[in-house]
Motif scaffolding. Sequence first.
Motif, PDB file in Angstrom:
ATOM      1  N   ASN A  29       0.820  -1.220   0.000  1.00 53.09           N
ATOM      2  CA  ASN A  29       0.000   0.000   0.000  1.00 53.09           C
ATOM      3  C   ASN A  29       0.850   1.266   0.000  1.00 53.09           C
ATOM      4  OD1 ASN A  29      -2.251  -1.601   0.047  1.00 53.09           O
ATOM      5  ND2 ASN A  29      -2.766  -1.217   2.177  1.00 53.09           N
ATOM      6  N   SER A 247      -3.352   4.151  10.701  1.00 51.90           N
ATOM      7  CA  SER A 247      -4.624   3.624  10.184  1.00 51.90           C
ATOM      8  C   SER A 247      -5.470   2.928  11.243  1.00 51.90           C
ATOM      9  CB  SER A 247      -4.341   2.633   9.065  1.00 51.90           C
ATOM     10  OG  SER A 247      -3.509   1.581   9.556  1.00 51.90           O
ATOM     11  N   GLU A 258      -7.582   1.247   5.387  1.00 51.20           N
ATOM     12  CA  GLU A 258      -6.464   0.397   4.987  1.00 51.20           C
ATOM     13  C   GLU A 258      -5.136   0.987   5.475  1.00 51.20           C
ATOM     14  OE1 GLU A 258      -4.967  -2.139   3.840  1.00 51.20           O
ATOM     15  OE2 GLU A 258      -6.748  -3.315   3.369  1.00 51.20           O
ATOM     16  N   ALA A 261      -3.422   4.391   3.920  1.00 51.55           N
ATOM     17  CA  ALA A 261      -4.395   5.002   2.995  1.00 51.55           C
ATOM     18  C   ALA A 261      -4.975   6.327   3.470  1.00 51.55           C
ATOM     19  CB  ALA A 261      -5.529   4.015   2.735  1.00 51.55           C
TER      20      ALA A 261
END
Length: 278
Positions: A29, A247, A258, A261
């Motif tokens: 990510n 997160s 996520e 994110a």
Amino acid sequence: MLNIDLHCHSTVSDGALTPATVAARARENGVDVWALTDHDEISGIPEARDAAYGVGMRHVTGVEISVTWAMRTVHIVGLGFDESSQDLVQGLASTRSGRERRAHEMAAQLAKAGIPNAFEGALKHVGNPDLISRTHFARYIIELGICPDISDVFRNYLIEGKPGYVPHRWANLKDAVTWIRSAGGIAVVAHPGRYDFDDLELDVFLSEFKRFGGTAIEVVTGSHTVEEYSRFAIVANNYGLLASRGSDFHAPGESSTELGALPALPSTVVPVWRDWHM
Ligand code: AMP
Ligand code: MN
Ligand code: MN
Ligand code: MN
């Protein structure tokens, strides 16, 4: 700009993925600097660190300590400590110690509410028998088809006033901050927007936190709304606290956010990583 995520969980507490799997997912990510912050437990750190290095990600030691302050549960994240510190290791062990008995009491109450065998059911979801949490009960209740998702289970069964809620005394604030500090770490108030403090209570809480040696607060977290990013950026600056971002990821499809994110910290705050050599 570096993508920094300093709050998430693995099977060592109430996350659904192993430390190494969380590390790989964070890297996929786009996370550059990462801390695993399991509840009341640091035994996942060696695996987390190895996995982070293996995928070319910087690693920071982390933990999220359960604290009872003014009869409420608050969470204090520790970052960048020496994980061999005996004060911290023993403090966390004592913080964990009541969880099994509490889980048996939760199961007894849930049985009366029509959900039998919840201890055994929750245990099937537990990665670390020392750390049975409400999240594991929630996963079992979802598995039974009684509730559709985790927030529904908490709302109906696991929060104060509901059948499966058992009050518990966790670490005290001074001890938790002191364990982190004596291990050379930074103490961070986790997701302040989740505590239903009024302005006066928040003021007393943050003043005590600072007096005990706490220096940072989460501003951008999966638990906050966009309005709360702004609100706690102002709080951070008013109290001279550094700001953190994490997160609070627990499991795919279950966590609201996520890994890596979330938006960046507001430009007005001083990041907790300001003086880190990265
Ligand atoms: P425990 O430490 O056993 O009391 O469990 C606390 C954990 O439950 C938190 O770390 C969250 O992962 C989870 N939790 C608490 N409240 C909620 C909620 N309203 N919705 C989803 N998860 C929650
Ligand atoms: Mn949790
Ligand atoms: Mn928390
Ligand atoms: Mn957390």
